[in-house]
Design a protein around this motif. Sequence first.
Motif, short mmCIF file in Angstrom:
data_model
loop_
_atom_site.label_atom_id
_atom_site.label_comp_id
_atom_site.label_asym_id
_atom_site.label_seq_id
_atom_site.Cartn_x
_atom_site.Cartn_y
_atom_site.Cartn_z
N ALA A 54 0.81 -1.23 0.00
CA ALA A 54 0.00 0.00 0.00
C ALA A 54 0.85 1.28 0.00
N PHE A 55 1.98 1.29 0.70
CA PHE A 55 2.78 2.51 0.75
C PHE A 55 3.41 2.79 -0.62
N ASP A 56 3.91 1.74 -1.27
CA ASP A 56 4.41 1.90 -2.64
C ASP A 56 3.31 2.40 -3.57
N PHE A 57 2.15 1.79 -3.47
CA PHE A 57 1.05 2.13 -4.38
C PHE A 57 0.55 3.56 -4.12
N LEU A 58 0.56 3.95 -2.86
CA LEU A 58 0.11 5.31 -2.54
C LEU A 58 1.11 6.34 -3.06
N ARG A 59 2.41 6.07 -2.93
CA ARG A 59 3.39 6.97 -3.55
C ARG A 59 3.20 7.03 -5.06
N PHE A 60 2.92 5.87 -5.66
CA PHE A 60 2.68 5.84 -7.11
C PHE A 60 1.52 6.79 -7.46
N CYS A 61 0.43 6.70 -6.72
CA CYS A 61 -0.74 7.55 -7.00
C CYS A 61 -0.40 9.03 -6.82
N LEU A 62 0.31 9.35 -5.74
CA LEU A 62 0.69 10.74 -5.48
C LEU A 62 1.55 11.31 -6.60
N ARG A 63 2.42 10.47 -7.16
CA ARG A 63 3.34 10.95 -8.19
C ARG A 63 2.68 11.04 -9.56
N ASN A 64 1.51 10.42 -9.69
CA ASN A 64 0.82 10.42 -10.97
C ASN A 64 -0.63 10.89 -10.77
N PRO A 65 -0.77 12.16 -10.36
CA PRO A 65 -2.11 12.63 -9.96
C PRO A 65 -3.12 12.67 -11.10
N LYS A 66 -2.67 12.80 -12.36
CA LYS A 66 -3.67 12.83 -13.43
C LYS A 66 -4.34 11.47 -13.63
N GLY A 126 -10.24 8.95 -8.29
CA GLY A 126 -11.19 9.70 -9.11
C GLY A 126 -11.43 9.08 -10.47
N CYS A 127 -12.55 9.41 -11.06
CA CYS A 127 -13.05 8.74 -12.25
C CYS A 127 -13.72 9.79 -13.13
N PHE A 167 5.84 -0.44 -8.70
CA PHE A 167 4.80 0.00 -9.64
C PHE A 167 5.35 0.93 -10.72
N HIS A 168 5.13 0.53 -11.97
CA HIS A 168 5.56 1.37 -13.10
C HIS A 168 4.77 0.93 -14.33
N GLY A 169 4.73 1.79 -15.33
CA GLY A 169 4.02 1.44 -16.56
C GLY A 169 3.52 2.68 -17.28
N PRO A 170 2.89 2.47 -18.44
CA PRO A 170 2.43 3.62 -19.22
C PRO A 170 1.12 4.19 -18.69
N VAL A 171 0.86 5.45 -19.02
CA VAL A 171 -0.41 6.08 -18.71
C VAL A 171 -1.46 5.59 -19.70
N ALA A 172 -2.55 5.01 -19.21
CA ALA A 172 -3.69 4.70 -20.07
C ALA A 172 -4.49 5.99 -20.25
N VAL A 173 -5.00 6.20 -21.48
CA VAL A 173 -5.74 7.44 -21.75
C VAL A 173 -7.10 7.14 -22.35
N ARG A 192 -10.18 22.35 -14.04
CA ARG A 192 -10.66 22.74 -12.71
C ARG A 192 -11.09 21.57 -11.86
N PHE A 193 -11.04 20.37 -12.43
CA PHE A 193 -11.48 19.18 -11.69
C PHE A 193 -10.37 18.13 -11.64
N PRO A 194 -9.29 18.41 -10.89
CA PRO A 194 -8.21 17.42 -10.79
C PRO A 194 -8.71 16.06 -10.27
N ILE A 195 -9.79 16.06 -9.48
CA ILE A 195 -10.31 14.81 -8.92
C ILE A 195 -10.91 13.92 -10.03
N ALA A 196 -11.20 14.52 -11.20
CA ALA A 196 -11.73 13.74 -12.32
C ALA A 196 -10.70 13.71 -13.46
N HIS A 197 -9.40 13.59 -13.09
CA HIS A 197 -8.27 13.47 -14.02
C HIS A 197 -7.77 14.80 -14.59
#
Lengths: 273, 273
Positions: A54-66, A126-127, A167-173, A192-197
């Motif tokens: 979880a700590f690795d995954f949470l850092r991953f999320c923080l570093r890739n906020p979009k 976010g979704c 955790f590493h890999g490409p950004v899905a778009v 204006r909605f970072p919570i929705a990407h």
Amino acid sequence: MTAHSRSLDKASLRYAVPAKVRLAARSGALASATHGLARGYVQANLAILPERYAFDFLRFCLRNPKPCPIVEVTDPGDPQPRLSAPGADIRTDLPGYRIYRDGKFVEEVGSIEAHWREDSVAFLLGCSNSFDQILLRHGIAQRHTEGADGRISVYRSNIECVPAGIFHGPVAVTMRPIPSKDVVQVVELSSRFPIAHGAPVHIGDPAAIGIADLKQVEWGRYNEPGPDDVPVYWACGVTPQAVAMAAHIPEMITHSPGHMFVTDLHIDDLRTG
Amino acid sequence: MTAHSRSLDKASLRYAVPAKVRLAARSGALASATHGLARGYVQANLAILPERYAFDFLRFCLRNPKPCPIVEVTDPGDPQPRLSAPGADIRTDLPGYRIYRDGKFVEEVGSIEAHWREDSVAFLLGCSNSFDQILLRHGIAQRHTEGADGRISVYRSNIECVPAGIFHGPVAVTMRPIPSKDVVQVVELSSRFPIAHGAPVHIGDPAAIGIADLKQVEWGRYNEPGPDDVPVYWACGVTPQAVAMAAHIPEMITHSPGHMFVTDLHIDDLRTG
């Protein structure tokens, strides 16, 4: 996942409060996608991992906020999202779940009480369902919501996520065909909605972000841009799931595609600027 | 901590790039507070914890974004803040550090190379030094920067943080006496900089947030509001440190008060809205 849903008048959930949608999922009455339900409220992707990742995954999320905007991360073993949906139960309140073992899909289930453990940590991310509602409100046409099943076009880009631990890999778009006259407004609104990407990651030529052929979607279905449309690309919540699967976590649980967790957070309360 | 600083012309660092300030700290030439240096760049609070506390602490920070705005969290054992200051070394690039054992202050040192371990995780959290620059730019008077030593007034409020794991406690707040005519603008401005603690948590009566006597500061020094000033309170970066100390972490390292880490991030790039 649709056996029970015929008995529910799904239209009655469009403007329902989030708890009503969650209770419908909990009772089994709602077992289909949540797009368009509890309008105005933030819907979230779910990924459940054992605490040791979880700590690795949470850092991953923080570093890739979009691709990975964090709505809430629960305490290990606690199935209640206390900040985004007090009283809810993450084990029952989504209309469908998927179980993965060692990165491979195993089964689709309607509740995960049997799979929840002392060391389970739930990530709610976010979704873009929330963002679709903003576009709707501003009268901006979206090809995928005009179609029969509402599925969006999702691709693997060549943009690399910032790695963290395993955790590493490409950004899905996601790609949305946006009427040319609306592209500027769509960038302004989504930023204006970072919570929705948040803002798009790219506008225009798919090759510039490593997509050889728009017709070849990786997930979802192809939504063809019309003659006056421009393809616009946003980071997608499939990213953290794909990355976690690629890391071969022994057991991971996610929502079924489109079967999101509906939070009590109003999208306008999470608007920035 | 000021022995070497006399040999440095500190004024030359006011508009320096961040790397120059960090290298001055690394060489020992800068061993004093960083307020006003590398203007325009985000400065950060530092807390270093062993990895086994890091997931709890990170959830604590996420749940309390006003006192604990996250700038970056490093990988365990990696002393380089790769996103906010690539090439920097967290062990040497601050002008002063404090070592705590079991929640008790042990010593103040100029570098922490001897204390850094395989499982050390560095948390860089936003700091209001950055915000002070915004107020300066807009010509808003600040009593604590007019005084001799620039120390701000810090109090323990009765606002409880959202707990996570072993971490819980009250929000520490700074108080700035703001000229009455500027209060609205100060709220508007600060709300756009969540990385520098965002909007105030309170305006006016100290008793409303559990402060019995403004003269009795918990940290820093008392800055008396003038006759036309209103006391305005912001969440303070002392909060996560105080909370981590109260949790009796076996070894924790922080910056020395006011001796911040200067990142390469420009404050305007982190503005929202």
